[in-house]
Design an enzyme around this catalytic site. Sequence first.
Site, mmCIF file in Angstrom:
data_model
loop_
_atom_site.group_PDB
_atom_site.id
_atom_site.type_symbol
_atom_site.label_atom_id
_atom_site.label_comp_id
_atom_site.label_asym_id
_atom_site.label_seq_id
_atom_site.Cartn_x
_atom_site.Cartn_y
_atom_site.Cartn_z
ATOM 1 N N THR A 1 1.086 -0.911 -0.429
ATOM 2 C CA THR A 1 -0.352 0.084 0.182
ATOM 3 C C THR A 1 0.632 1.849 0.150
ATOM 4 O OG1 THR A 1 -0.239 0.568 2.596
ATOM 5 C CG2 THR A 1 -1.504 -0.602 1.097
ATOM 6 N N LYS A 2 2.351 1.044 -0.199
ATOM 7 C CA LYS A 2 3.183 2.021 0.136
ATOM 8 C C LYS A 2 3.293 2.557 -1.063
ATOM 9 C CE LYS A 2 3.706 1.796 5.045
ATOM 10 N NZ LYS A 2 2.700 1.209 4.826
ATOM 11 N N THR A 3 3.698 4.585 -0.975
ATOM 12 C CA THR A 3 3.424 5.169 -2.199
ATOM 13 C C THR A 3 4.955 4.193 -3.159
ATOM 14 O OG1 THR A 3 5.874 5.882 -1.124
ATOM 15 C CG2 THR A 3 3.636 7.300 -1.072
#
Length: 409
Positions: free
Chosen positions: A209-211
């Site tokens: 889910t991170k950038t």
Amino acid sequence: MSRDSHIPFAMPDIGEEEIQAVVEAMRSGWLTTGPAAAAFEREFADYLGGGVTAIAVNSATAGLHLALDACGIGPGDEVIVPDWTFTATAEVVRYLGADPVIVDVDPATLCLDYAAAEKAVTARTKAVMPVHLAGLAVDWLATAEFARRHRLAVVEDAAHSLPTYSRGRLVGDVGDVGDDLGDVGDVGDDLGDGGARRPHAVVFSFYATKTMTTGEGGMVVVADEAMAQRIRTMRLHGISRDVFDRYRSTAPSWFYEVVEAGYKYNLTDPAAAMGRVQLRRQPRMFATRQALARRYRAAFADLPVDLPDEPTVPDSTHAWHLFILRLRPEAPVSRDEFIAAMAQAGVGCSVHFIPLHRQPYWRDRYGLTPEQFPVAEREFGRVVSLPIFSSMTDEQADRVVAAVRGVLG
């Protein structure tokens, strides 16, 4: 509501380039840590401006554990952590037999409140772990001054903050973090222990889910070579030689020594291959998240909510990993009712975070009460995170805006 019409809270931004890179890594024969991981480490260090060492690991949790270990944290020590974070920030302290000292957060940023931290320092305090929440950086100068004043190591939980600037410095650029401290002196000055540089590490997450993502994974960034060597050794069973160095050699290279009881925290080459592509795509992905944040801020300006703060520290930016709304008392629904209504409209939302003092393990082990954390306790009941991801389409963004306005307008 069909599955296809549902807008998830988060979605990885993966394309054919990442898929091809993973396939090529698999075809190369390197399924564990190999040349792609080594290249990823070099490229990540270069991305931060050079002058640092990056060590790839299989999760940010592993990275935080290794970083604290490299700082010398052990049984009986205390590490200051903010109440407003995921449990991993605190749990890695317990891995080492030390105790996290959980403190309240700043009401504007929800990041570590250094005034509260001042009151928590004891003779056992050995480190501080600021969390760059949602992509908004903690002021690096405030961190450096606090650490210097109390002679503490620093481990930054940067799971949300790629890329984020604080006072013109990219989070993770710790190569010369002491050079701009001016009248407070060099963060690596003489500590009375032979002039050793104060331990400082920054840990990034590449969770789905991170950038940017490698599926599961993370990166530890340090400037001190002794810390880097300790992290490399402990990353793979405490073995004195890197497995990549042993297996790529054409000469007999079977001999190694186990010098510590280490861990199994290395990143695989297929994951690193994905990470290398994601790193190259960061400028475009970052621009998309910025545009979404601007769109949300404009669309919700007249609603009964408090919008996430733009950076107030000079020359700072926001990575917009999360977009956190805070419902005001005059909002027509509660936070929980808002999330339920958004789900009914086909939009996934989440809450970041349930404060540590509310979690049974931390509450019961350390006797934590809501009264000790007035800011976190007050803000928890009104925060909600909206979908914001770089693969979001204009149509999806329009639907999020319409749903929020439909519930709160």
